[in-house]
Design a protein around this motif. Sequence first.
Motif, PDB file in Angstrom:
ATOM      1  N   CYS A  93       0.841  -1.211   0.000  1.00 27.00           N
ATOM      2  CA  CYS A  93       0.000   0.000   0.000  1.00 27.00           C
ATOM      3  C   CYS A  93       0.871   1.256   0.000  1.00 27.00           C
ATOM      4  CB  CYS A  93      -0.928   0.018   1.210  1.00 27.00           C
ATOM      5  SG  CYS A  93      -2.298  -1.160   1.115  1.00 27.00           S
ATOM      6  N   GLU A  94       1.883   1.272   0.867  1.00 28.19           N
ATOM      7  CA  GLU A  94       2.772   2.428   0.949  1.00 28.19           C
ATOM      8  C   GLU A  94       3.536   2.626  -0.356  1.00 28.19           C
ATOM      9  OE1 GLU A  94       2.860   4.692   3.294  1.00 28.19           O
ATOM     10  OE2 GLU A  94       1.281   3.597   4.356  1.00 28.19           O
ATOM     11  N   LYS A  95       3.978   1.513  -0.951  1.00 31.85           N
ATOM     12  CA  LYS A  95       4.707   1.606  -2.216  1.00 31.85           C
ATOM     13  C   LYS A  95       3.814   2.184  -3.304  1.00 31.85           C
ATOM     14  CE  LYS A  95       7.348  -1.843  -3.616  1.00 31.85           C
ATOM     15  NZ  LYS A  95       7.748  -3.142  -4.223  1.00 31.85           N
ATOM     16  N   LEU A  96       2.566   1.707  -3.374  1.00 30.17           N
ATOM     17  CA  LEU A  96       1.635   2.191  -4.401  1.00 30.17           C
ATOM     18  C   LEU A  96       1.339   3.681  -4.233  1.00 30.17           C
ATOM     19  CD1 LEU A  96      -0.852  -0.822  -4.548  1.00 30.17           C
ATOM     20  CD2 LEU A  96       0.767  -0.123  -6.329  1.00 30.17           C
ATOM     21  N   ILE A  97       1.155   4.099  -3.001  1.00 27.46           N
ATOM     22  CA  ILE A  97       0.881   5.521  -2.738  1.00 27.46           C
ATOM     23  C   ILE A  97       2.085   6.375  -3.119  1.00 27.46           C
ATOM     24  CG2 ILE A  97       0.497   7.221  -0.895  1.00 27.46           C
ATOM     25  CD1 ILE A  97      -1.207   5.023   0.507  1.00 27.46           C
ATOM     26  N   HIS A  98       3.281   5.908  -2.723  1.00 20.24           N
ATOM     27  CA  HIS A  98       4.498   6.667  -2.997  1.00 20.24           C
ATOM     28  C   HIS A  98       4.783   6.764  -4.489  1.00 20.24           C
ATOM     29  CE1 HIS A  98       8.412   8.387  -2.395  1.00 20.24           C
ATOM     30  NE2 HIS A  98       9.034   7.362  -2.950  1.00 20.24           N
ATOM     31  N   ARG A  99       4.484   5.689  -5.230  1.00 18.86           N
ATOM     32  CA  ARG A  99       4.823   5.657  -6.650  1.00 18.86           C
ATOM     33  C   ARG A  99       3.695   6.149  -7.552  1.00 18.86           C
ATOM     34  NH1 ARG A  99       8.506   0.141  -7.296  1.00 18.86           N
ATOM     35  NH2 ARG A  99      10.112   0.758  -5.785  1.00 18.86           N
ATOM     36  N   HIS A 100       2.618   6.623  -6.959  1.00 18.01           N
ATOM     37  CA  HIS A 100       1.528   7.214  -7.749  1.00 18.01           C
ATOM     38  C   HIS A 100       1.243   8.638  -7.267  1.00 18.01           C
ATOM     39  CE1 HIS A 100       0.917   2.967  -8.725  1.00 18.01           C
ATOM     40  NE2 HIS A 100       0.226   3.359  -9.770  1.00 18.01           N
ATOM     41  N   PRO A 101       2.241   9.511  -7.378  1.00 19.36           N
ATOM     42  CA  PRO A 101       2.038  10.899  -6.927  1.00 19.36           C
ATOM     43  C   PRO A 101       0.999  11.632  -7.763  1.00 19.36           C
ATOM     44  CG  PRO A 101       4.104  10.693  -8.139  1.00 19.36           C
ATOM     45  CD  PRO A 101       3.602   9.302  -7.910  1.00 19.36           C
ATOM     46  N   HIS A 102       0.691  11.115  -8.955  1.00 15.28           N
ATOM     47  CA  HIS A 102      -0.343  11.741  -9.785  1.00 15.28           C
ATOM     48  C   HIS A 102      -1.747  11.418  -9.262  1.00 15.28           C
ATOM     49  CE1 HIS A 102       0.610   7.745 -11.282  1.00 15.28           C
ATOM     50  NE2 HIS A 102      -0.593   7.678 -11.817  1.00 15.28           N
ATOM     51  N   ILE A 103      -1.824  10.457  -8.322  1.00 10.24           N
ATOM     52  CA  ILE A 103      -3.105  10.124  -7.693  1.00 10.24           C
ATOM     53  C   ILE A 103      -3.137  10.651  -6.258  1.00 10.24           C
ATOM     54  CG2 ILE A 103      -4.676   8.261  -7.004  1.00 10.24           C
ATOM     55  CD1 ILE A 103      -4.392   8.539 -10.018  1.00 10.24           C
ATOM     56  N   TYR A 104      -2.030  10.434  -5.531  1.00  8.40           N
ATOM     57  CA  TYR A 104      -1.991  10.772  -4.108  1.00  8.40           C
ATOM     58  C   TYR A 104      -1.161  12.024  -3.816  1.00  8.40           C
ATOM     59  CZ  TYR A 104      -3.848   6.060  -3.813  1.00  8.40           C
ATOM     60  OH  TYR A 104      -4.632   4.940  -3.974  1.00  8.40           O
ATOM     61  N   GLY A 105      -0.719  12.705  -4.866  1.00  7.44           N
ATOM     62  CA  GLY A 105       0.048  13.930  -4.689  1.00  7.44           C
ATOM     63  C   GLY A 105      -0.398  14.982  -5.685  1.00  7.44           C
ATOM     64  N   GLU A 113       2.684   6.639 -20.569  1.00  9.53           N
ATOM     65  CA  GLU A 113       4.144   6.680 -20.672  1.00  9.53           C
ATOM     66  C   GLU A 113       4.748   7.564 -19.591  1.00  9.53           C
ATOM     67  OE1 GLU A 113       6.275   4.872 -22.468  1.00  9.53           O
ATOM     68  OE2 GLU A 113       4.455   3.765 -22.961  1.00  9.53           O
ATOM     69  N   GLU A 114       4.110   8.689 -19.298  1.00  5.96           N
ATOM     70  CA  GLU A 114       4.620   9.571 -18.250  1.00  5.96           C
ATOM     71  C   GLU A 114       4.515   8.906 -16.884  1.00  5.96           C
ATOM     72  OE1 GLU A 114       3.123  13.529 -18.254  1.00  5.96           O
ATOM     73  OE2 GLU A 114       3.621  13.901 -20.359  1.00  5.96           O
ATOM     74  N   VAL A 115       3.473   8.097 -16.693  1.00  5.48           N
ATOM     75  CA  VAL A 115       3.336   7.344 -15.438  1.00  5.48           C
ATOM     76  C   VAL A 115       4.515   6.397 -15.274  1.00  5.48           C
ATOM     77  CG1 VAL A 115       1.978   5.612 -14.196  1.00  5.48           C
ATOM     78  CG2 VAL A 115       0.817   7.487 -15.378  1.00  5.48           C
ATOM     79  N   LYS A 116       4.863   5.674 -16.352  1.00  8.72           N
ATOM     80  CA  LYS A 116       5.975   4.720 -16.295  1.00  8.72           C
ATOM     81  C   LYS A 116       7.306   5.423 -16.063  1.00  8.72           C
ATOM     82  CE  LYS A 116       5.884   1.495 -19.514  1.00  8.72           C
ATOM     83  NZ  LYS A 116       5.692   0.885 -20.862  1.00  8.72           N
ATOM     84  N   GLN A 117       7.499   6.580 -16.697  1.00  8.84           N
ATOM     85  CA  GLN A 117       8.739   7.337 -16.506  1.00  8.84           C
ATOM     86  C   GLN A 117       8.865   7.819 -15.065  1.00  8.84           C
ATOM     87  OE1 GLN A 117       8.783  10.407 -19.499  1.00  8.84           O
ATOM     88  NE2 GLN A 117       8.746   8.943 -21.190  1.00  8.84           N
ATOM     89  N   ASN A 118       7.766   8.314 -14.506  1.00 10.31           N
ATOM     90  CA  ASN A 118       7.778   8.751 -13.108  1.00 10.31           C
ATOM     91  C   ASN A 118       8.103   7.583 -12.177  1.00 10.31           C
ATOM     92  OD1 ASN A 118       7.180  11.397 -13.653  1.00 10.31           O
ATOM     93  ND2 ASN A 118       4.987  11.198 -13.290  1.00 10.31           N
TER      94      ASN A 118
END
Length: 257
Positions: A93-105, A113-118
């Motif tokens: 859960c923490e990993k998903l939140i941290h790696r999806h700043p476009h959802i949780y940040g 493609e920008e999601v994968k680059q981030n």
Amino acid sequence: MNSRKAQLAAFDRLLTIMDELRAQCPWDKKQTMQSLRHLTIEETYELGDAILDNDLDEVKKELGDLLLHIVFYAKIGSETNAFDIADVAHDICEKLIHRHPHIYGDVKVQNEEEVKQNWENIKLKEGKKSVLEGVPSSLPALVKANRIQDKVAGVGFDWEEPQQVFEKVQEELAELQHEVKVGNTKEIESEFGDVLFSMINYARFLDVNPENALERTNKKFIKRFQYLENQAKSTGKSLRDMTLDEMQLFWEEAKKL
């Protein structure tokens, strides 16, 4: 479909059964992470087969088998206070939140493609020295090649157009053909590997999963060849006694079927 309450109750039931089996069943008591490892790999491949066959009932069963293994590992981990199933769930859960700043940040993205680059950039900031660290060394070569190419593309190391990749495939084929003609056995294997690597890269640009594509072809070939065997048997002949032309007739029938 089941409600969230029913889903949680089902998961709690599985955890309870796992506790009981670990305490009472001689086989379950004996298992270690090492003894379960090869079984987990088999279950993963069985799930992959069910997905390729689009057999949703079998997918459900194989997911259950894999879920059992996850719970089993977590149970073993809890016995040495290393981790339990809650730790496993919270970590992902923490990993998903941290790696999806476009959802949780407050990060903005335009496309996948920008999601994968981030994602790859975040992993480097987490301390990884290479974007390729996350590619398991034990992966089958074809799957590994696909993951390698996907990973490096995530940080911008990629071709721009599919045509460029196809031209690379043709270039590698020409180099392989040259080595075959001159009989350079040392270089043939190397060039053959380059051809496969470039084909896998081309598949990515065509939005084709090369592992799935090859496995579907394997399954297709098996069905056609078994039809050929059965038809030969029905005529009282062995394949060894048939000419290629005779076998080809049955092969064409199999393709139509």
